[in-house]
Design an enzyme around this catalytic site. Structure first.
Site, PDB file in Angstrom:
ATOM      1  CD  GLU A   1     -12.152  -1.288  -0.547  1.00 51.80           C
ATOM      2  OE1 GLU A   1     -12.891  -1.083   0.145  1.00 51.80           O
ATOM      3  OE2 GLU A   1     -10.859  -1.822  -0.321  1.00 51.80           O
TER       4      GLU A   1
ATOM      5  NE  ARG B   1      -3.257  -2.447   2.954  1.00 53.66           N
ATOM      6  CZ  ARG B   1      -3.872  -2.727   4.093  1.00 53.66           C
ATOM      7  NH1 ARG B   1      -4.170  -1.667   4.638  1.00 53.66           N
ATOM      8  NH2 ARG B   1      -4.393  -3.973   4.244  1.00 53.66           N
TER       9      ARG B   1
END
Length: 479
Positions: A167, A96
């Site tokens: 997402e 991330r």
């Protein structure tokens, strides 16, 4: 200055080549070959089609571990024992943050030790081939769930690897997640993600995009969440995305949650282009959970009942072990089964609750105020309007860690447990709407025999983990 404009094809190719050079597995991405791979997948793995054709809410948990074999085993268990309709692959924190070397170290340590040394699946490190092994092993659609401000390489590899749902978004994966990235930067990077999804869509492979609806997950007023979902949906549509799932996080009052989900679908259909299929996803409670599993199952059941009444297309479930962190696969499956039991018992009933239409009308009015101010700030351009509205405080998110939001808006529950706005700061809203919020918070203050104050806000944040919806003082019942 970036605007809400489609990235030209030559610029898409240039950025694609540049970001794929960031890690060796990027070299294995071949767009035309990836299209052929997607076309070879059976209908049961085509995420958008399965979601859009469902006749009742589909259930999806969160789940991600570092090693491929373990991720396959985990998803098989959640699909088989938990009866999950849709499955996730939750990405690790190093990925991330685009720290692929650290993710590689964690993956190698996990392989050697047999322990989960990462908190998710490092899809970039597994590469196209690893992603495809996962896709082929599970007979259900799988979505990439993460929290990445710069998700460009992750998108390139996972799309080529066979994932058909992704997402996140430039606001919803900035405001709740990071201080290091400015909003203009994340919007520009996510335009690439959406344009790449649009390029697949134009070749017949519809990539579903799902903005992250709960935002900070802490008493977010529905209209703020919905406005940001509409913006991210519009940004995706500009880049060619044609399957958008707008999200919403449970606040706990059934009337308000049902009204918000109804408004989300209605406004999504209105604000997004006709060629976009709009679906909705309901996130079960994202705040603090009670410490024991019995009470946690009560929170989960309330989410299931809300979903049965509102009938979103998808529900993101929680487990009875939320209080202690990452759940076991057994607890994760238990949360799925609890939610399914409640939905299946309630969904065929005609449950009519007073106040939903009135609350939905209020939410829609508030959302339109926010959307109008975004367009005014940007002279009609949603990108510039969003950046400038956040900068001025006309658009804001409570408890936001990002420097791109002021975080000056404060919510509190009214006497029915509905989330209202206690401190407006510079949030753009009509005066008559502000008066409705003030009056309803004043009614709660009268019930509890105390003044309106930040103490209400703090009490409400902890209330559900303490076994209540509204953070009332202990002697409130005596007033």
């Amino acid at each position: 200055m970036i605007r809400d404009e489609r990235i030209p094809s030559d610029e898409l190719r240039r950025i694609d080549e540049e970001i794929r050079a960031d890690w060796p597995t990027g070299a294995d991405v071949d767009f035309d070959e990836a299209i052929a791979y997607h076309e070879s997948l059976p209908a049961s793995k085509r995420f958008a089609d399965v979601l859009e054709e469902a006749t009742k809410p589909l259930l999806q948990p969160r789940a991600g571990v570092p090693c491929l074999d373990d991720q396959v085993e985990l998803l098989e268990y959640l699909h088989g024992e938990g009866k999950a309709d849709l499955l996730p692959t939750t990405i690790d924190s190093y990925t991330r943050d685009n720290e692929y070397e650290k993710a590689q170290e964690g993956l190698e340590n996990a392989r050697e030790s047999g322990e989960d040394t990462l908190n998710g699946f490092p899809a970039v490190n597994h590469g196209v081939s690893g992603c495809r092994e996962l896709i082929e092993a599970i007979d259900a659609p799988i979505e990439v769930r993460h929290g990445t401000p710069d998700a460009r390489l992750l998108a390139a590899i996972t799309f080529a690897g066979g994932f058909q749902s992704f997402e996140g978004g430039p606001i919803s994966y900035n405001i709740p997640y990071t201080k290091r990235h400015g909003l203009e930067e994340t919007i520009e990077k996510w335009q690439f993600v959406d344009r790449l999804a649009g390029a697949y869509t134009e070749r017949g492979v519809r990539i579903n995009r799902e903005p992250f609806g709960p935002l900070t997950g802490t008493l977010v007023p529905p209209s703020i969440a919905i406005a940001i979902m509409l913006v991210e949906g519009q940004l995706a549509a500009t880049q060619g995305v044609r399957s958008v799932t707008l999200g919403y996080g449970q606040v706990g009052n059934v009337v308000q949650d049902v009204a918000a989900l109804n408004a989300l679908q209605k406004l999504g259909d209105e604000f997004l282009p006709d060629e976009v299929v709009v679906t909705t996803v309901f996130h079960e409670w994202m705040g603090g959970f009670p410490p024991d599993e019995a009470r946690a199952n009560g929170v989960i059941s309330l989410g299931g009942m809300t979903a049965a009444i509102a009938r979103p297309d998808k529900v993101i479930t929680k487990s009875p072990q939320e209080f202690q962190g990452v759940p076991t696969k057994e607890a994760n499956a238990s949360g799925l089964r609890t939610t399914r039991q409640v939905i299946d018992m309630a969904i065929e009933q005609e449950i009519d609750i007073d106040g939903i239409a009135e609350e939905q009308d209020l939410i829609e009015r508030e959302t339109r105020c926010l959307m109008d101010t975004i367009l005014e700030h940007g002279d009609g351009d949603v990108v510039q309007g969003t950046i400038k509205a956040f900068d001025s405080g006309a658009l804001d998110v409570p408890f936001a860690p990002s420097d791109s939001a002021r975080g000056a808006v404060l919510p509190a529950r009214d006497d029915d447990g509905r989330v209202r706005i206690f401190e407006w700061a510079d949030l753009a809203m009509d005066d008559d709407i502000k008066e409705i919020h003030r009056a309803r918070l004043s009614r709660r203050a009268d019930t509890e025999g105390r003044d309106q104050s930040f103490r209400m806000v703090a009490d409400d944040v902890d209330a559900i983990s303490d076994g209540k919806l509204i953070g009332r003082p202990q002697n409130a019942g005596d007033v």
